[in-house]
Design a protein around this motif. Structure first.
Motif, PDB file in Angstrom:
ATOM      1  N   GLY A 480       0.701  -1.079  -0.045  1.00 48.36           N
ATOM      2  CA  GLY A 480       0.072   0.252  -0.093  1.00 48.36           C
ATOM      3  C   GLY A 480       0.651   1.115   0.250  1.00 48.36           C
ATOM      4  N   ASN A 481       1.710   1.689  -0.205  1.00 48.48           N
ATOM      5  CA  ASN A 481       2.855   2.164  -0.113  1.00 48.48           C
ATOM      6  C   ASN A 481       3.784   2.764  -1.333  1.00 48.48           C
ATOM      7  OD1 ASN A 481       4.670   5.013   0.777  1.00 48.48           O
ATOM      8  ND2 ASN A 481       4.904   3.891   2.405  1.00 48.48           N
ATOM      9  N   TRP A 517       6.810   1.282 -10.009  1.00 52.17           N
ATOM     10  CA  TRP A 517       6.723   1.633  -8.614  1.00 52.17           C
ATOM     11  C   TRP A 517       6.240   3.028  -9.144  1.00 52.17           C
ATOM     12  CZ3 TRP A 517       3.624  -0.968  -6.030  1.00 52.17           C
ATOM     13  CH2 TRP A 517       3.529  -2.173  -5.972  1.00 52.17           C
ATOM     14  N   THR A 518       6.970   3.411 -10.073  1.00 51.08           N
ATOM     15  CA  THR A 518       6.987   5.333 -10.533  1.00 51.08           C
ATOM     16  C   THR A 518       5.604   5.633 -10.928  1.00 51.08           C
ATOM     17  OG1 THR A 518       9.615   5.105 -10.438  1.00 51.08           O
ATOM     18  CG2 THR A 518       8.279   6.646 -11.556  1.00 51.08           C
ATOM     19  N   GLY A 519       5.161   4.422 -11.580  1.00 48.28           N
ATOM     20  CA  GLY A 519       3.967   4.525 -12.162  1.00 48.28           C
ATOM     21  C   GLY A 519       3.101   4.058 -11.323  1.00 48.28           C
ATOM     22  N   GLN A 520       3.250   3.064 -10.933  1.00 52.74           N
ATOM     23  CA  GLN A 520       2.213   2.839  -9.416  1.00 52.74           C
ATOM     24  C   GLN A 520       1.793   3.796  -8.369  1.00 52.74           C
ATOM     25  OE1 GLN A 520       0.058   0.574  -9.690  1.00 52.74           O
ATOM     26  NE2 GLN A 520       1.477  -1.267 -10.532  1.00 52.74           N
ATOM     27  N   ALA A 521       2.567   4.399  -7.991  1.00 58.34           N
ATOM     28  CA  ALA A 521       2.603   6.030  -7.710  1.00 58.34           C
ATOM     29  C   ALA A 521       2.051   6.675  -8.127  1.00 58.34           C
ATOM     30  CB  ALA A 521       4.405   6.585  -7.036  1.00 58.34           C
ATOM     31  N   GLY A 522       1.785   7.058  -9.767  1.00 60.48           N
ATOM     32  CA  GLY A 522       1.124   8.439 -10.159  1.00 60.48           C
ATOM     33  C   GLY A 522       1.492   8.823 -10.860  1.00 60.48           C
ATOM     34  N   ARG A 708      -7.780  -0.832   6.028  1.00 63.90           N
ATOM     35  CA  ARG A 708      -7.083  -2.053   6.610  1.00 63.90           C
ATOM     36  C   ARG A 708      -6.271  -2.593   5.851  1.00 63.90           C
ATOM     37  NH1 ARG A 708      -8.602  -6.846   7.597  1.00 63.90           N
ATOM     38  NH2 ARG A 708     -10.714  -6.904   6.917  1.00 63.90           N
ATOM     39  N   ILE A 709      -6.323  -3.687   5.060  1.00 58.98           N
ATOM     40  CA  ILE A 709      -5.224  -4.185   4.178  1.00 58.98           C
ATOM     41  C   ILE A 709      -4.614  -3.334   3.745  1.00 58.98           C
ATOM     42  CG2 ILE A 709      -5.060  -6.160   2.149  1.00 58.98           C
ATOM     43  CD1 ILE A 709      -7.600  -6.854   2.987  1.00 58.98           C
ATOM     44  N   LEU A 710      -4.871  -1.984   2.662  1.00 61.37           N
ATOM     45  CA  LEU A 710      -4.461  -1.808   1.925  1.00 61.37           C
ATOM     46  C   LEU A 710      -3.566   0.192   2.693  1.00 61.37           C
ATOM     47  CD1 LEU A 710      -5.255  -1.976  -1.666  1.00 61.37           C
ATOM     48  CD2 LEU A 710      -3.722  -3.535  -0.687  1.00 61.37           C
ATOM     49  N   GLY A 711      -4.319   0.586   3.009  1.00 63.72           N
ATOM     50  CA  GLY A 711      -3.567   2.199   3.640  1.00 63.72           C
ATOM     51  C   GLY A 711      -5.282   2.723   3.233  1.00 63.72           C
ATOM     52  N   PRO A 712      -5.790   4.123   4.157  1.00 58.14           N
ATOM     53  CA  PRO A 712      -6.262   4.822   3.931  1.00 58.14           C
ATOM     54  C   PRO A 712      -5.934   5.871   2.713  1.00 58.14           C
ATOM     55  CG  PRO A 712      -5.263   5.390   5.945  1.00 58.14           C
ATOM     56  CD  PRO A 712      -4.877   3.697   5.644  1.00 58.14           C
ATOM     57  N   GLU A 713      -4.270   5.726   1.852  1.00 59.91           N
ATOM     58  CA  GLU A 713      -4.120   6.604   1.172  1.00 59.91           C
ATOM     59  C   GLU A 713      -3.067   5.793  -0.606  1.00 59.91           C
ATOM     60  OE1 GLU A 713      -0.658   8.515   2.699  1.00 59.91           O
ATOM     61  OE2 GLU A 713      -2.154   9.575   4.446  1.00 59.91           O
ATOM     62  N   HIS A 714      -3.671   4.613   0.200  1.00 59.13           N
ATOM     63  CA  HIS A 714      -3.682   3.553  -1.655  1.00 59.13           C
ATOM     64  C   HIS A 714      -4.113   4.435  -2.131  1.00 59.13           C
ATOM     65  CE1 HIS A 714      -3.012   0.193  -4.193  1.00 59.13           C
ATOM     66  NE2 HIS A 714      -1.899  -0.154  -3.210  1.00 59.13           N
ATOM     67  N   PRO A 715      -3.824   4.479  -3.436  1.00 56.35           N
ATOM     68  CA  PRO A 715      -5.271   4.532  -4.238  1.00 56.35           C
ATOM     69  C   PRO A 715      -6.007   3.617  -5.102  1.00 56.35           C
ATOM     70  CG  PRO A 715      -2.548   4.518  -5.797  1.00 56.35           C
ATOM     71  CD  PRO A 715      -2.783   4.156  -4.580  1.00 56.35           C
ATOM     72  N   CYS A 748      -6.120  14.157  -0.462  1.00 56.46           N
ATOM     73  CA  CYS A 748      -5.600  13.805  -1.744  1.00 56.46           C
ATOM     74  C   CYS A 748      -4.143  14.956  -2.484  1.00 56.46           C
ATOM     75  CB  CYS A 748      -6.166  13.565  -3.263  1.00 56.46           C
ATOM     76  SG  CYS A 748      -7.270  11.764  -2.597  1.00 56.46           S
ATOM     77  N   GLU A 749      -5.028  16.741  -1.946  1.00 55.04           N
ATOM     78  CA  GLU A 749      -3.349  17.298  -3.116  1.00 55.04           C
ATOM     79  C   GLU A 749      -2.615  17.439  -1.747  1.00 55.04           C
ATOM     80  OE1 GLU A 749      -6.149  20.836  -5.033  1.00 55.04           O
ATOM     81  OE2 GLU A 749      -5.832  20.933  -2.971  1.00 55.04           O
ATOM     82  N   GLN A 750      -3.200  16.600   0.065  1.00 48.85           N
ATOM     83  CA  GLN A 750      -2.124  17.036   0.435  1.00 48.85           C
ATOM     84  C   GLN A 750      -1.252  15.562   0.687  1.00 48.85           C
ATOM     85  OE1 GLN A 750      -3.964  17.764   4.930  1.00 48.85           O
ATOM     86  NE2 GLN A 750      -1.023  17.793   6.164  1.00 48.85           N
ATOM     87  N   THR A 751      -1.428  14.927   0.754  1.00 51.30           N
ATOM     88  CA  THR A 751      -0.790  13.553   0.623  1.00 51.30           C
ATOM     89  C   THR A 751      -0.708  13.193  -0.519  1.00 51.30           C
ATOM     90  OG1 THR A 751      -2.759  11.859   0.652  1.00 51.30           O
ATOM     91  CG2 THR A 751      -2.504  12.333   2.942  1.00 51.30           C
ATOM     92  N   LEU A 752      -1.401  13.292  -1.596  1.00 46.61           N
ATOM     93  CA  LEU A 752       0.064  12.900  -3.113  1.00 46.61           C
ATOM     94  C   LEU A 752      -0.050  13.722  -3.675  1.00 46.61           C
ATOM     95  CD1 LEU A 752      -3.730  10.195  -3.682  1.00 46.61           C
ATOM     96  CD2 LEU A 752      -0.638  10.064  -2.319  1.00 46.61           C
ATOM     97  N   GLY A 753      -0.700  15.171  -3.766  1.00 44.45           N
ATOM     98  CA  GLY A 753       0.490  16.027  -4.655  1.00 44.45           C
ATOM     99  C   GLY A 753      -1.391  16.878  -5.460  1.00 44.45           C
TER     100      GLY A 753
END
Length: 775
Positions: A480-481, A517-522, A708-715, A748-753
């Motif tokens: 999830g990160n 993982w660069t792509g997975q990160a957006g 719970r499984i991936l975390g609140p900020e996972h895409p 989302c703006e704060q955590t992901l940009g």
């Protein structure tokens, strides 16, 4: 008025015999004329009541119910359990609590039949039964006296060896109850009642009360370390009161000086401290059943719960190669036939050293494990642990990616964790199993231990440490990160360049992982560009037909499409697929995966019906090659459902996903990532089939699982949240959708940009719902 006189023993489990001079004190006096006393009518011989018995109300109620339920008299109940679990305390508490219901209560030490027979002689004299039958047989005399009594009586037989030892000593008739305590678990179901350890919460509360402090965390941890065993808890409480130490201090002492600490002090009501309470049992087993001792040592190295002895010691099997040559001859007898391990389990159950077997597994109290291993020299302990590690690895199925192996891996997992070193081949199998079954977070934890161990043993730049670091980045992303995974690989890549060189195959592999993982990160465009830079170097190094070259080529096509160029991705796979088919074969899994990707980009370029038809063909191929429930088959089945919906039939898509979901839950598990994707897509097509309220509810149920499984900020989590908000609006609450998207966008703006694709998606949704509320 009649008065009763009680004589109580000093403590349960000690010698309960009394001097003949005291016998006449145990009668009820009817008058004050000492020269003519009536025969005894209410003898009571009972250990003092336990000063504090915690957590046993339910068990005492069961004892009462079992003894007073309808059935032939006398009623017998055997309280059995591990030494130190408090069997005698429970029996004595029961007798004190219900003493008014009995005209006679008599407690006898029953560990030795000679002592028990002598105790019967004392009771016979007290009851005036010497003339009833042959005076040479006090047992028969007591039996005759009890059979003729008109009131109810209770015998407590303490520390009985086993059923055979007292078979002829049990009263055959009379309105009475016999409550015995024993370590032996071999009793008929209708007669036995196991005394368990205390509930951990009760044990923690007992420790806090004993220490007169409120350190709940230390109390709970200490209760866990002591396995909630009453003797160990009482011994700890006694030590705390005597020394004034705090709970956290006792916990530290226990971890550093367990053997010495557990040999100190004798709590009230017990005959021996924890460390020696099982010594006699172990000594008897050592002389009478060496196979049981061998099994005990093997089990002591495992995790305490659900030890799968049948998996670890399958009958008629070849033992693995043990590092210590002395272990093999001890273990081999347990593998010789189907009954060898079962007989050893039976031997251990004679003393309740293991729990009742169930499904080829037993439990073992953690302190019994500790004492068993503490009795061995350090080098012998290590040898037994290595032996169990070899048994665990031998029991692991060959392919952890196959769902049919996951149940075995799940059973072995805690015992592998207890025995395998981080550099063991079996640990890598565990990580693969965890990833394949969808438990990415645990895979990350285990892989982190592998990486740490490799760095400590070999150094941070050793090739094995670099490979372990790359794998850790993978599982970090899967857990999830993806941003952390990307950053780990970005820091790792220069090290790989220095160690292996920038054109080495392993360095290029790390670079491809970085692209992923660069792509997975957006950052899809950056992922595409990294792949574009790697591909020519891979082609020069390995050639166009090498599988790794083809893999990078596929990755480049995927990220080209993700970056917004679906037509370019389709053209890419048009070129790549014939090469892959020529090199690998038309039915190779990688070729089928690329054809699936090609179908996606065909659909994305505006031809969903053709995408559906491609998936139809692929599905038939997968079913023929791999079976209907193979992971790849089920994935294609989901894609076929998706493009069926996109081709204009949302009702069919919904129904296809509903059928897929039931199979996924059964094959992969209810929380496997692929199962959760199917759940999300079922909700999506439920909405498009005309039922936005049901879709909203399905997304609402899915969101906490994703968090719970991936975390609140996972895409993936954020997409579920976005869908929940959207369909909340479509179900009739547009203002609610607008307000929730406002909050989500700020997060989302704060955590992901501000330029992350999830942020952009949420911004578009907010604009849409703002406009709909305004209009």
């Amino acid at each position: 008025m009649l008065h009763s006189v009680e004589l109580t023993a000093v403590s349960a489990g000690r010698d309960l015999r009394i001097d003949q001079r005291t016998v006449h004190q145990l009668i009820e006096v009817g008058t004050l004329q000492p020269e003519r006393r009536p025969p005894p009518t209410r003898p009571v011989r009972l250990a003092p009541r336990p000063p504090r018995l915690a957590g046993r109300e339910g068990l005492l109620a069961v004892i009462r119910d079992r003894l007073t339920s309808l059935g032939p008299s006398p009623r017998l109940l055997a309280l059995h359990g591990l030494g130190g679990v408090g069997k005698t305390s429970v029996a004595v508490e029961y007798a004190h609590r219900h003493q008014d219901d009995y005209g006679l209560i008599w407690q006898l030490a029953a560990e030795d039949t000679t002592t028990l027979s002598a105790g019967y002689g004392e009771l016979a004299t007290l009851l005036g039964a010497r003339d009833l039958v042959d005076s040479a047989d006090p047992v028969a005399q007591v039996h005759a006296a009890l059979a003729t009594r008109t009131d109810r009586w209770l015998l407590l037989l303490d520390n009985v060896a086993d059923a055979a030892a007292i078979h002829d000593l049990l009263p055959p008739a009379g309105d009475g109850h016999v409550l015995l305590t024993t370590r032996s678990a071999h009793w008929p179901d209708t007669l036995d009642l196991e005394v368990p350890v205390l509930d951990r919460k009760v044990a923690a509360e007992y420790l806090m009360a004993s220490a007169a402090e409120g350190d709940a965390h230390s109390a709970a941890t200490l209760a866990g370390e002591l396995g909630s065993l009453p003797l160990a808890l009482d011994q700890a409480a006694s030590y705390l009161r005597a020394t004034g130490r705090k709970l956290h201090e006792y916990l530290e002492l226990l971890r550093e000086h367990r053997a010495e600490l557990l040999s100190r002090g004798l709590p009230w009501g017990y005959a021996a401290p924890v460390l020696s309470t099982w010594d006699l049992s172990l000594q008897r087993l050592q002389s009478s059943d060496p196979a049981a001792i061998t099994l005990l040592r093997l089990l002591a190295c495992c995790a305490p719960e659900a030890i799968p002895y049948r998996l670890l010691l399958p009958p008629d099997s070849e033992p693995p190669v043990f590092e210590d040559p002395g272990i093999g001859p001890l273990v081999e007898p347990l593998l010789q036939d189907v009954f060898a391990v079962e007989d050893a389990i039976t031997g251990l159950r004679r003393f309740s050293l293991v729990g009742p077997p169930s499904g080829g597994a037993v439990s073992m109290h953690r302190l019994v494990q500790a004492v068993t291993l503490d009795r061995l020299r350090s080098e012998h302990r290590s040898a037994w642990r290595r032996a169990v590690a070899a048994l665990v690895e031998a029991a692991m199925p060959d392919d952890p990616h196959r769902p049919e192996t996951w149940a075995v891996y799940a059973t072995l997992f805690p015992h592998a964790r207890a025995t395998l070193r981080p550099d063991s081949p079996g640990v890598l199998k565990l990580v693969d199993y965890l990833g394949a079954s969808g438990d990415y977070r645990t895979a990350q934890v285990v892989q982190e231990e592998v990486h740490t161990d490799s760095v400590e043993r070999l150094g941070a730049e050793h090739p094995d440490a670099l490979r372990a670091h790359t794998a850790l980045a993978k599982w970090t992303g899967m857990a999830g990160n993806p941003t952390a995974a990307r950053d780990m690989l970005a820091r790792l890549l220069p090290v790989c360049d220095r160690v292996w060189g920038s054109h080495d195959t392993e360095t290029l592999s790390v670079e491809v992982h970085l692209a992923d993982w660069t792509g997975q990160a957006g950052d899809w465009a950056r992922a595409r560009d990294i792949c574009a830079a790697v591909l020519p170097r891979r082609r020069r190094l390995s050639g166009d037909d090498h599988p790794e070259t083809l893999r990078v080529w596929s990755e480049l096509g995927f990220w080209t499409g993700q970056a917004g160029d679906a037509a370019g991705a389709r053209a890419h796979f048009d070129e790549l697929l014939p090469i892959k088919e020529r090199v690998l074969g038309a039915e190779h899994p990688d070729v089928l995966a690329s054809r699936d990707q090609y179908a996606r980009w065909v659909g994305e370029t505006g031809d969903p019906a053709t995408a559906r038809d491609i998936c139809t063909t692929l599905l038939a191929l997968h079913e023929r090659i791999s079976g209907a429930e193979n992971h790849g088959t089920l994935w294609i089945r989901g894609n076929h459902a998706w493009w069926t919906g996109k081709a204009g039939d949302p009702v069919a898509a919904r129904d296809l996903y509903a059928g897929l979901l039931s199979v996924r839950e059964r094959v992969s598990g209810p929380e496997h990532p692929a199962t959760l994707v199917a759940r999300g897509n079922l909700a999506y097509w439920t909405a498009h089939a005309g039922d936005p309220a049901s879709a909203r509810d399905q997304f609402a149920a899915l969101l906490p699982i994703r968090r719970r499984i991936l975390g609140p900020e996972h895409p993936e989590t954020l997409l579920v949240q976005s869908n929940l908000i959207h369909w909340t609006g479509e179900a009739g609450d547009p203002a609610g959708a607008r307000d929730q998207f406002t909050v989500m966008l700020a997060s989302c703006e704060q955590t992901l940009g501000t330029e992350h694709w999830v942020t952009l998606n949420v911004r578009d949704k907010l604009a849409m719902w703002t406009a709909r509320c305004a209009g």
